[in-house]
Design a protein around this motif. Structure first.
Motif, PDB file in Angstrom:
ATOM      1  N   ILE A   5      44.409  37.010  22.880  1.00 58.02           N
ATOM      2  CA  ILE A   5      42.965  37.043  23.119  1.00 58.02           C
ATOM      3  C   ILE A   5      42.460  38.475  22.998  1.00 58.02           C
ATOM      4  N   LYS A   6      43.174  39.410  23.590  1.00 60.26           N
ATOM      5  CA  LYS A   6      42.782  40.820  23.516  1.00 60.26           C
ATOM      6  C   LYS A   6      42.789  41.295  22.057  1.00 60.26           C
ATOM      7  N   GLN A   7      43.805  40.929  21.302  1.00 57.68           N
ATOM      8  CA  GLN A   7      43.888  41.310  19.888  1.00 57.68           C
ATOM      9  C   GLN A   7      42.738  40.689  19.084  1.00 57.68           C
ATOM     10  N   ASN A  32      33.735  41.647  27.811  1.00 59.42           N
ATOM     11  CA  ASN A  32      33.760  42.665  28.867  1.00 59.42           C
ATOM     12  C   ASN A  32      34.888  42.420  29.871  1.00 59.42           C
ATOM     13  N   PHE A  33      35.268  41.190  30.079  1.00 60.98           N
ATOM     14  CA  PHE A  33      36.392  40.850  30.968  1.00 60.98           C
ATOM     15  C   PHE A  33      37.710  41.322  30.357  1.00 60.98           C
ATOM     16  N   VAL A  34      37.867  41.152  29.069  1.00 57.12           N
ATOM     17  CA  VAL A  34      39.101  41.538  28.371  1.00 57.12           C
ATOM     18  C   VAL A  34      39.293  43.053  28.395  1.00 57.12           C
ATOM     19  N   MET A  35      38.203  43.797  28.376  1.00 56.73           N
ATOM     20  CA  MET A  35      38.297  45.251  28.317  1.00 56.73           C
ATOM     21  C   MET A  35      38.590  45.895  29.679  1.00 56.73           C
ATOM     22  N   LYS A  36      38.596  45.108  30.731  1.00 56.45           N
ATOM     23  CA  LYS A  36      38.907  45.645  32.063  1.00 56.45           C
ATOM     24  C   LYS A  36      40.389  45.997  32.162  1.00 56.45           C
ATOM     25  N   ARG A  37      40.687  47.007  32.944  1.00 57.02           N
ATOM     26  CA  ARG A  37      42.072  47.441  33.120  1.00 57.02           C
ATOM     27  C   ARG A  37      42.928  46.351  33.785  1.00 57.02           C
ATOM     28  N   THR A  38      42.314  45.516  34.588  1.00 57.34           N
ATOM     29  CA  THR A  38      43.031  44.478  35.325  1.00 57.34           C
ATOM     30  C   THR A  38      43.002  43.121  34.611  1.00 57.34           C
ATOM     31  N   PHE A  39      42.689  43.124  33.324  1.00 59.37           N
ATOM     32  CA  PHE A  39      42.525  41.874  32.581  1.00 59.37           C
ATOM     33  C   PHE A  39      43.718  40.931  32.710  1.00 59.37           C
ATOM     34  N   TYR A  40      44.923  41.427  32.468  1.00 61.20           N
ATOM     35  CA  TYR A  40      46.093  40.541  32.447  1.00 61.20           C
ATOM     36  C   TYR A  40      46.299  39.841  33.787  1.00 61.20           C
ATOM     37  N   LYS A  41      46.168  40.575  34.869  1.00 59.91           N
ATOM     38  CA  LYS A  41      46.355  40.004  36.212  1.00 59.91           C
ATOM     39  C   LYS A  41      45.263  38.973  36.516  1.00 59.91           C
ATOM     40  N   GLU A  42      44.016  39.325  36.226  1.00 61.39           N
ATOM     41  CA  GLU A  42      42.905  38.422  36.507  1.00 61.39           C
ATOM     42  C   GLU A  42      42.917  37.198  35.591  1.00 61.39           C
ATOM     43  N   PHE A  43      43.324  37.378  34.347  1.00 59.86           N
ATOM     44  CA  PHE A  43      43.409  36.252  33.418  1.00 59.86           C
ATOM     45  C   PHE A  43      44.422  35.240  33.919  1.00 59.86           C
TER      46      PHE A  43
END
Length: 49
Positions: A5-7, A32-43
């Motif tokens: 998703i990030k890619q 904007n959610f993907v660009m957050k530093r905590t994206f992986y944890k929150e996803f």
């Protein structure tokens, strides 16, 4: 899945949102959610709910 998703957002500058089907529910992932530093944890939290 989070990495793909990030890619996707990195490769597609005009993309604003991706919908992910998880079982019978849809999870919205916005740029904007993907660009957050905590994206992986929150996803992961969103997917597991």
């Amino acid at each position: 899945m989070a990495t793909e998703i990030k890619q996707y957002f990195e490769a597609n500058n005009e993309a604003l949102e991706v919908l992910v089907a998880v079982g019978k529910k849809m999870v919205s992932v916005e740029r904007n959610f993907v660009m957050k530093r905590t994206f992986y944890k929150e996803f992961r939290k969103r997917i597991e709910q």
